[in-house]
Design a protein around this motif. Structure first.
Motif, PDB file in Angstrom:
ATOM      1  N   HIS A  28       6.130  12.784  -7.278  1.00  0.00           N
ATOM      2  CA  HIS A  28       5.182  11.703  -6.966  1.00  0.00           C
ATOM      3  C   HIS A  28       4.793  11.709  -5.488  1.00  0.00           C
ATOM      4  O   HIS A  28       3.648  11.434  -5.137  1.00  0.00           O
ATOM      5  CB  HIS A  28       5.791  10.342  -7.326  1.00  0.00           C
TER       6      HIS A  28
ATOM      7  N   ARG B 285      15.058   3.399   0.766  1.00  0.00           N
ATOM      8  CA  ARG B 285      14.790   2.593  -0.416  1.00  0.00           C
ATOM      9  C   ARG B 285      15.914   2.798  -1.436  1.00  0.00           C
ATOM     10  O   ARG B 285      16.487   3.878  -1.534  1.00  0.00           O
ATOM     11  CB  ARG B 285      13.436   2.968  -1.038  1.00  0.00           C
TER      12      ARG B 285
ATOM     13  N   GLY C 117      15.138   3.589 -11.800  1.00  0.00           N
ATOM     14  CA  GLY C 117      14.278   2.995 -10.793  1.00  0.00           C
ATOM     15  C   GLY C 117      12.817   2.996 -11.153  1.00  0.00           C
ATOM     16  O   GLY C 117      12.014   2.415 -10.449  1.00  0.00           O
ATOM     17  N   GLY C 118      12.430   3.601 -12.223  1.00  0.00           N
ATOM     18  CA  GLY C 118      11.016   3.569 -12.561  1.00  0.00           C
ATOM     19  C   GLY C 118      10.776   3.211 -13.994  1.00  0.00           C
ATOM     20  O   GLY C 118       9.648   3.232 -14.427  1.00  0.00           O
TER      21      GLY C 118
ATOM     22  N   LYS D 173       2.247   2.979 -16.452  1.00  0.00           N
ATOM     23  CA  LYS D 173       2.422   4.380 -16.070  1.00  0.00           C
ATOM     24  C   LYS D 173       1.132   5.030 -15.628  1.00  0.00           C
ATOM     25  O   LYS D 173       0.918   6.213 -15.873  1.00  0.00           O
ATOM     26  CB  LYS D 173       3.050   5.164 -17.227  1.00  0.00           C
TER      27      LYS D 173
ATOM     28  N   GLY E 174      -0.431   8.830 -12.328  1.00  0.00           N
ATOM     29  CA  GLY E 174       0.480   8.883 -13.476  1.00  0.00           C
ATOM     30  C   GLY E 174       1.920   8.636 -13.079  1.00  0.00           C
ATOM     31  O   GLY E 174       2.420   9.197 -12.103  1.00  0.00           O
ATOM     32  N   GLY E 175       2.587   7.803 -13.835  1.00  0.00           N
ATOM     33  CA  GLY E 175       3.987   7.498 -13.584  1.00  0.00           C
ATOM     34  C   GLY E 175       4.197   6.253 -12.742  1.00  0.00           C
ATOM     35  O   GLY E 175       5.318   5.758 -12.660  1.00  0.00           O
ATOM     36  N   TRP E 176       3.116   5.749 -12.127  1.00  0.00           N
ATOM     37  CA  TRP E 176       3.237   4.556 -11.283  1.00  0.00           C
ATOM     38  C   TRP E 176       2.760   3.327 -12.054  1.00  0.00           C
ATOM     39  O   TRP E 176       1.869   3.405 -12.894  1.00  0.00           O
ATOM     40  CB  TRP E 176       2.390   4.695 -10.031  1.00  0.00           C
TER      41      TRP E 176
ATOM     42  N   GLN F 244      -0.673   0.081  -6.543  1.00  0.00           N
ATOM     43  CA  GLN F 244       0.169   1.139  -7.121  1.00  0.00           C
ATOM     44  C   GLN F 244       1.596   0.871  -6.650  1.00  0.00           C
ATOM     45  O   GLN F 244       1.855   0.804  -5.445  1.00  0.00           O
ATOM     46  CB  GLN F 244      -0.325   2.483  -6.599  1.00  0.00           C
TER      47      GLN F 244
ATOM     48  N   GLY G 229       6.109   1.036  -7.732  1.00  0.00           N
ATOM     49  CA  GLY G 229       7.142   1.567  -8.604  1.00  0.00           C
ATOM     50  C   GLY G 229       8.510   1.311  -8.013  1.00  0.00           C
ATOM     51  O   GLY G 229       8.646   1.048  -6.815  1.00  0.00           O
TER      52      GLY G 229
END
Lengths: 101, 371
Positions: free
Chosen positions: A9, A60, A100-101, B12, B34-36, B55, B57
């Motif tokens: 990410h 974090r 965490g996500g 996501k 994607g993924g957030w 955004q 997460g």
């Protein structure tokens, strides 16, 4: 030359694909986690706040730091990094924890 | 023919759904980020190509993304959401004090006439303003430091500032809503705030008529009637005709007056829409039937809208920012579900069809009509 591995990410955010290579000199003061992250955020300001708190500088909660098969997440940010990281032989790895996500 | 762009934030990633003005054939683009978690994705009324996205997460925190080309490309802008001055404390769920702690941006509200001016509502509750396209954010501290602030408690989703209405007529008037503090109004651009919760009655707090402590889920306003507000509260659908000074219940014949979103028709200021949910612990439609309810009388009298919506075995939720209307005629209504469906109606709600069925859980839906 310090090699930094970012999680997917953050690579997307920073618009990079492979490892990040940073010049962090160890000649006048030790290469530390803080200096590496300072250099990383200076080159990729979009990462500000994503690895450590913008104000306290604390990691974090769901970010981890690994290097040389050791978990450095809870090491002092001002502790010298392993020599193999400083020499560019091993990367400093930033990753998201397995939650965490 | 004009086009329609539906902006969808999900658990996501973000998705952009586009159609021409007939609203029959849709293109689905995404996921972006994607993924957030994309709590909110919205466009500037002053420049439809200017989009903002919240955004966030659990791993990497909060980012704000901005597009200047209608979503073709995105760039991160500022994410320094600091509480200004003394952080202070609010109450935790158990009634004990807890310091304010920034978690995420729930809602972005661009100015009606300046693409670079945008407000952001945070959890823990605070209101931020940027006048440079999101590069720098300044807290409008008077809301968080309101004398009632130390008594605010979070709702189930957190102590979130989720609704921001910039009054189209009264210069400097802003409405906000916070779960579970209630509704607030500023008449001076956010320099001072007045709780506007008179008439709300909430059985979940010791004093049902308290000045603050109400779990307001969403508020909407028709621009032609700026003093009339419609509210979906935790329980109860409410309306005010005096800019929030007084509220009265208009739940009428709804099968449940619990729910999250509320929307008003683009051209009929007394036509409103809600999606009843069974209860605060059963976040799904009564009887497993997904029904939008429409009132053409500004509340009290409601009719179920079912054509095209699942009428059995449906157990999704529709979150507070996940319903929007377009400005076409007939009015289009759009909503997204926690099951990943985005439904739309191109005929004022009389009939519905899915645009897309299998997205991640939908957090927000906004719609733009393009020239």
């Amino acid at each position: 030359m310090i090699r930094v591995v970012l999680p997917a990410h953050l690579k997307t955010l920073a618009h990079v694909t492979g490892e990040v290579k940073l010049e962090v000199s160890g000649q006048e003061s030790p290469v530390t986690q803080r200096r590496v992250l300072d250099a990383l955020e200076a080159r990729y300001p979009m990462l500000l706040g994503t690895i450590r708190d913008r104000h306290s500088g604390e990691r974090r909660a769901f970010v981890r730091f690994y290097a040389c098969e050791d978990d450095l997440s809870n090491s002092s940010p001002d502790a010298p990094l392993p020599e193999r990281v400083v020499a560019g032989e091993e990367p400093f790895i930033v990753l998201g924890a397995m939650a965490g996500g | 023919m004009s086009g329609v762009r539906v902006l969808v934030g999900t658990r996501k990633g973000a998705f952009v759904l586009t159609s021409d003005g007939r609203r029959g054939d849709w293109t689905v683009e995404g996921p972006h980020f994607g993924g957030w978690e994309i709590y909110h994705l919205t466009g500037s009324p002053a420049d439809p190509n200017r989009l903002y996205a919240s955004q966030s997460g659990g791993w990497f925190g909060q980012l704000i993304q901005r597009s200047d080309d209608g979503g073709k490309s995105w760039n991160t802008v500022g994410n320094d959401f600091a509480y200004d001055g003394d952080v202070g404390e609010h109450l935790w769920y158990d009634g004990t004090p807890r310091p304010w702690e920034f978690k995420r941006i729930w809602h972005l509200e661009p100015s009606r006439d300046d693409p670079d001016t945008v407000y952001a509502g945070a959890e823990d509750a605070a209101l931020y303003l940027s006048t440079d396209g999101g590069a720098k954010w300044t807290e409008l501290t008077a809301l968080r430091t309101h004398p009632t602030g130390p008594s605010w408690q979070p709702g189930a989703g957190g102590l979130c500032l989720h609704t921001i209405i910039l009054d189209p007529v009264h210069q400097g008037r802003i409405y906000t809503a916070i779960s579970a503090a209630g509704a607030f109004r500023s008449d001076d651009g956010g320099a001072s705030w007045l709780p506007i919760n008179k008439g709300l009655r909430s059985g979940e707090i010791p004093d049902r008529d308290a000045e603050v402590g109400h779990c307001v889920h969403h508020i909407t306003q028709h621009p032609s009637r700026p003093d009339t507000l419609f509210m979906q509260k935790h329980w109860d659908v409410m309306r005010s005709d005096d800019a929030g000074a007084n509220w009265r219940e208009v739940s009428g014949n709804l099968p449940s007056d619990f729910g999250f979103p509320i929307a008003v028709h683009a051209h009929e200021p007394e036509t409103i829409y809600v999606v009843p949910i069974k209860s605060d612990s059963e976040h799904y439609p009564p009887e497993g039937k997904l029904r939008v309810y429409r009132s053409r009388t500004g509340g009290d009298e409601w009719e179920p809208l079912t054509r095209g919506l699942p009428q059995s075995d449906c157990y999704v939720n529709i979150l507070r920012d996940a319903m929007a209307v377009d400005a076409l005629d007939p009015c289009g209504i759009y909503f997204g579900t926690t099951g990943g469906q985005v439904y739309h109606s191109a005929d004022d709600g009389d009939s519905w069809a899915p645009i897309v069925r299998d997205l991640p859980p939908v957090l927000s839906v906004e719609v733009q009509v393009l020239p």
